[in-house]
Design an enzyme around this catalytic site. Structure first.
Site, PDB file in Angstrom:
ATOM      1  N   TRP B 345       0.828  -1.209   0.000  1.00 48.23           N
ATOM      2  CA  TRP B 345       0.000   0.000   0.000  1.00 48.23           C
ATOM      3  C   TRP B 345       0.859   1.254   0.000  1.00 48.23           C
ATOM      4  CZ3 TRP B 345      -0.389   4.045   3.509  1.00 48.23           C
ATOM      5  CH2 TRP B 345      -1.467   4.894   3.340  1.00 48.23           C
ATOM      6  N   HIS B 346       1.973   1.189   0.720  1.00 48.35           N
ATOM      7  CA  HIS B 346       2.822   2.380   0.806  1.00 48.35           C
ATOM      8  C   HIS B 346       3.480   2.727  -0.520  1.00 48.35           C
ATOM      9  CE1 HIS B 346       2.523   2.210   5.207  1.00 48.35           C
ATOM     10  NE2 HIS B 346       2.885   3.472   5.159  1.00 48.35           N
ATOM     11  N   GLY B 347       3.737   1.736  -1.337  1.00 47.31           N
ATOM     12  CA  GLY B 347       4.374   2.068  -2.605  1.00 47.31           C
ATOM     13  C   GLY B 347       4.517   0.866  -3.514  1.00 47.31           C
TER      14      GLY B 347
END
Lengths: 401, 536
Positions: B345-347
């Site tokens: 989700w972060h990247g």
């Protein structure tokens, strides 16, 4: 004890009032100190006369200072020019004054041309001195594109055939932005404080009204770290650049040096009736040896020959001078690692020459006697250029006094 | 539009506040519609196409939610299918815009395929928005939300203070506030909101952005193939940890403050996470709204389903007699999967995935240690200072080391940094210091560094200051606890002396002090920079 509370509405008013007051005071202080010489505030001794924080903002600062000086002669080039050529030198004939040092750290030819346009737009320019950084291969010319920040700041831009000057429509907005950020930014506030507190700092750079930031920084570095460290650092950086250039030349053995940018500057000067002196600067034998060791001596010679071909002897308005050869000045021995007292006379590091050497260079170019330092090159005598540039490291060693 | 931009501070925010206040006179509907319109302008400012991308997604989610509401009771199976379809739609939406490039590059790496996408327009804040939309659908399906309109749903998704970087909010904690808000700018809310915003702007513009000027070149050098020496590698890891903390918590403070100006309290996101004494505690203090979402919508349902299955089969579960199999099935697997998804989700990059998995491993070790400790030393006292100090040190080092992976543009860059942190690349000292230490550095194998000595010292000094602030001073929530700066945050009985001493009150002293912080933050805008979390 907790501070006495006030009604929320009054809190908001006090907060907003204090915020606006702080910003107003900061803007006023920054404008008065004028750390980047953007506002043209008077220089007061002991307060803001020395612009010690302007060096990192020299692109902006010099663009506005040149408008105030309205020079007759402009000096163009990289930090070599900024440090090594004195615009206040007594060598300058009266007819060539005032002189403005527009040398900028890392100035390329696109920026040099932009600076030349800016100086020309101030209305009195008659002479330009352009000091070139040697092109040893792989230096891609700046690609054409939208104007960068420096170009947006100029009074003029080129129109028509590339030499005509027309008002620059981007100037007003960039100027407003510069004024705003010079008054209301953290960097400006920090530099204003530094300027006021550092007026007596002998090791600080100082952007003079005539443009030069001077040698103070280099003198302080030499005293703190010694020449051995300064040479070692620059040698390492030069080695990287030269290795990259050597790789490029190996991959493109037949590629001729790109001299289009120099030719455009010459064309601009001819179109505007300016006298142009192009200078190939002196470099310390450390660098000459490195150039030869990387197999780039031939490339260096070809570049100089190419330059010479642009300058016919019959053209009195354009001169090319070469100071890059071996000789006693460039072979000044470096002090040992632990020596922080001995001062070199002619160089700060392998690339940057001192004002003392810059003075000799200026006297030579401005009609002084020939003492073996520097030679004028023209299209007709580029054979000589080939010979001089092709010098080997041993030749340099032999030339040491 | 960035919160820390002139256009936002000098034009958008004053106009939106004045408009909200004026439209509030015509009733709640007008004020809330004004907020939606302002939020659309805020969202479209950077790239108008963003609105065209997000608007259909909002409409489709709204339609699915309405359908869920109708069929949830009479036709539960259809409702489940609808919910699944809605979740898949949102994941596909996020997946295309955020992960298409990454997935094709993974396929390229693994299978040697040549279909590489070159560009996909990434709508701003899509990760945050997608999570909120999924949570909304799940809550509607679960019967926790029964009444909503298109206006309310649009406001829930688009409300600009939390639109692009959270905190991740739930419909059921936001809409009651909008329905109860006076829809006027109240002085009490403006005072608290402006104070929060000043704290945030200062943290972002002064603390985070300044350390970034030292840290970024170190990562750039490592990405270029350089092998950083010991001190530089630690400076890179530690400096970035502090940078991202002050950056993101500063952004969150600004978001909380902006929402409060409209009478809305957002949930908290940061609670001095670097003081955590375990990695479990760290995740209860760091990006709290994300942890809350991941726990509620991924970890808990998965763990619960697996527990039920094991119970049905008569197998051991987590408890007094936890077996290795139960630990692996009910704790390790859900934790690793959740943190893998957190990383993703972060990247869209290997390093983010590995960062998430690494934290999953840390959490599993922490959980395992807790179970083991209870079993081996059932009567041992908890909270002794040596244990707390050891827990803090281990947690801090783990977080800092993992942050290097988070920031590094590639896994190879992170490995070079870790090598430097382990001392594999040698040790250097700025030459100015080295020269004054006599023969000692050379005897220890330390080399002189000829470049950037003064900068290196400045960077370490700045890092020490930030560390002292992060670890020693009360955070924004503590300072404003008496005024509920974030949803549900109240004064704590055990607050420290400093936190009690520095309690915010509407006083002239605080007004002037915050004006100084706000002015410093405003002055920092001259060098524009983006929030780190805008890319997520």
């Amino acid at each position: 004890m907790a501070p006495p509370t006030i009604p929320a509405r009054r809190f908001c008013l006090v907060w907003l009032g204090a915020l606006l007051a702080i910003l107003a005071v900061v803007a006023g202080f920054d404008a008065a100190v004028d750390p980047y010489a953007v506002f043209g505030a008077p220089r007061l001794a002991g307060f803001n006369a020395r612009k010690i924080a302007a060096a990192p903002q020299q692109r902006m600062a010099k663009t506005y200072e040149v408008e105030r000086i309205r020079p007759v002669t402009v000096l163009l080039g990289s930090s070599r020019v900024d440090i090594g050529l004195d615009p206040a030198s007594p060598a300058w004939p009266v007819a060539m004054r005032p002189v403005f040092n527009y040398g900028l750290d890392g100035m390329g030819l696109r920026q040099a041309r932009a600076a030349l346009m800016q100086a020309a737009a101030t209305g009195r320019l008659r002479n330009a001195v352009l000091v070139l950084d040697p092109d040893l291969g792989g230096d891609a010319p700046a690609p054409p594109g939208p104007p960068d920040e420096t170009e947006r700041r100029l009074l003029v831009r080129t129109g028509g055939d590339g030499t005509a000057l027309v008002p620059n429509p981007a100037r007003r907005r960039q100027h407003l932005s510069d004024l705003f950020l010079s008054a209301l930014s953290l960097g400006a506030l920090r530099d204003s404080v530094r300027t006021v507190l550092g007026q007596d700092d002998p090791g600080a750079a100082d952007l003079s009204p005539a443009g030069a930031t001077g040698e103070n920084r280099f003198r302080a570095w030499a005293a703190a770290s010694g020449y051995h460290a300064m040479f070692a650092q620059k040698d390492a950086a030069n080695a990287e650049k030269l290795a990259a250039a050597a790789r490029w030349v190996a991959a493109h053995p037949d590629a001729a040096p790109d001299l289009g940018a120099v030719a455009r500057i010459i064309a601009f000067c001819r179109a505007h009736g300016l006298r142009l002196v192009i200078i190939i600067p002196p470099v310390h034998e450390h660098l000459l040896n490195q150039i030869a060791a990387h197999g780039l001596a031939d490339r260096f010679a070809r570049w100089k020959a190419g330059l010479a071909a642009l300058v016919p002897a019959s053209d009195a308005a354009v001169q090319l001078w070469d100071f890059s050869g071996a000789g006693p000045y460039v072979s000044e021995p470096m002090p040992p690692p632990d020596d922080r007292h001995t001062m070199l006379r002619w160089f700060w590091d392998p690339t940057h020459f001192t004002r003392a050497l810059g003075e000799r260079l200026l006297r030579r170019v401005l009609g002084g006697p020939a003492d073996g330092f520097g030679a004028r090159l023209t299209a007709e005598v580029n054979t000589k250029a080939d010979t001089r540039a092709g010098g080997k490291p041993q030749d340099v060693a032999r030339a040491q006094p | 539009m960035l919160f820390n931009s002139y256009v936002f501070l000098l034009a958008f925010l004053p106009a939106t506040l004045i408009g909200f206040h004026l439209t509030g006179r015509f009733g709640r509907d007008a004020a809330l519609l004004w907020l939606i319109a302002a939020s659309l302008v805020f969202y479209a400012w950077w790239r108008p196409l963003n609105v065209l991308l997000i608007a259909p997604s909002i409409l489709i989610n709204y339609a699915i939610a309405r359908a869920l509401l109708r069929v949830a009771a009479p036709r539960p199976r259809l409702a489940r299918v609808l919910l699944l379809g809605g979740i898949l739609f949102n994941i596909a939406f996020l997946g295309y815009f955020k992960y298409a490039l990454f997935l094709t590059s993974v396929a390229h790496d693994v299978f040697g395929t040549n279909r590489l996408l070159t560009a996909v327009v990434l709508p701003l804040g899509i990760s945050f928005i997608t999570f909120q939309k999924i949570a909304f659908l799940v809550d509607v399906h679960g019967g926790r939300i029964s009444r909503f309109s298109l206006r309310d749903y649009a406001l829930f998704v688009l409300f600009f203070p939390q639109l692009v970087a959270g905190p991740i909010v739930h419909y059921r904690e936001m809409m009651p506030q909008f329905h109860a808000a006076p829809c006027r700018c109240r002085a009490e809310d403006l005072a608290v909101g402006a104070s929060l915003f000043c704290f945030g702007l200062f943290k972002k513009g002064i603390l985070a952005d300044q350390i970034a000027t030292y840290v970024s070149p170190l990562y750039a050098a490592a990405a270029g193939g350089a092998h950083p020496a010991l001190l530089d590698a630690w400076l890179a890891a530690l400096g970035f940890t502090l940078q991202i903390y002050f950056d993101f918590s500063g952004y969150t403070d600004m978001a909380l403050g902006l929402a409060r100006c409209f009478g809305i309290r957002l949930p908290m996101n940061f609670n001095s996470p670097l003081r955590a004494t375990s990695i479990i505690e760290f995740w209860l203090r760091w990006h709290v709204s994300l942890t809350r979402f991941l726990t509620a919508y991924i970890y808990n349902p998965l763990s619960l389903a697996l527990t039920r299955r094991r119970l049905a089969r008569g197998k051991a579960v987590i408890g007094r007699r936890t077996t290795p199999a139960a630990f692996v099935t009910l704790l390790l697997f859900p934790t690793l999967l959740t943190m893998f998804l957190s990383g993703l989700w972060h990247g869209a990059g290997y390093q983010y995935v590995l960062w998430g998995v690494l934290h999953g491993v840390f959490l599993c070790i922490n959980h395992g240690w807790r179970l083991l400790r209870t079993r081996l030393w059932p009567k041992a006292r908890r909270g002794t200072w040596p244990g707390t100090a050891a827990g803090f040190t281990l947690t801090f080092l783990a977080v800092v080391a993992a942050m290097a992976l988070f920031r590094a543009p590639t896994v190879g860059t992170a490995l070079r940094l870790w090598g430097g942190m382990a001392g594999l690349n040698g040790t250097t000292l700025p030459e100015a210091i080295y020269a004054h230490l006599g023969p000692l550095p050379a005897a220890l194998g330390i080399l002189p560094d000829w470049s950037g000595g003064a900068q290196s010292l400045e960077a370490w000094a700045w890092t020490a200051v930030l560390l002292a602030i992060a670890l020693g001073l009360p955070n924004t929530l503590h300072l404003l606890a008496a005024h509920e700066p974030a949803l549900g945050v109240k004064p704590q009985a055990g607050a420290g002396w400093l936190a009690r001493r520095l309690q915010w009150t509407p006083s002239a002293a605080w007004a002037v002090g915050l004006a100084v912080l706000g002015a410093a933050g405003f002055l920092s805008l001259g060098r524009l920079s983006e929030f780190l979390y805008w890319q997520f």
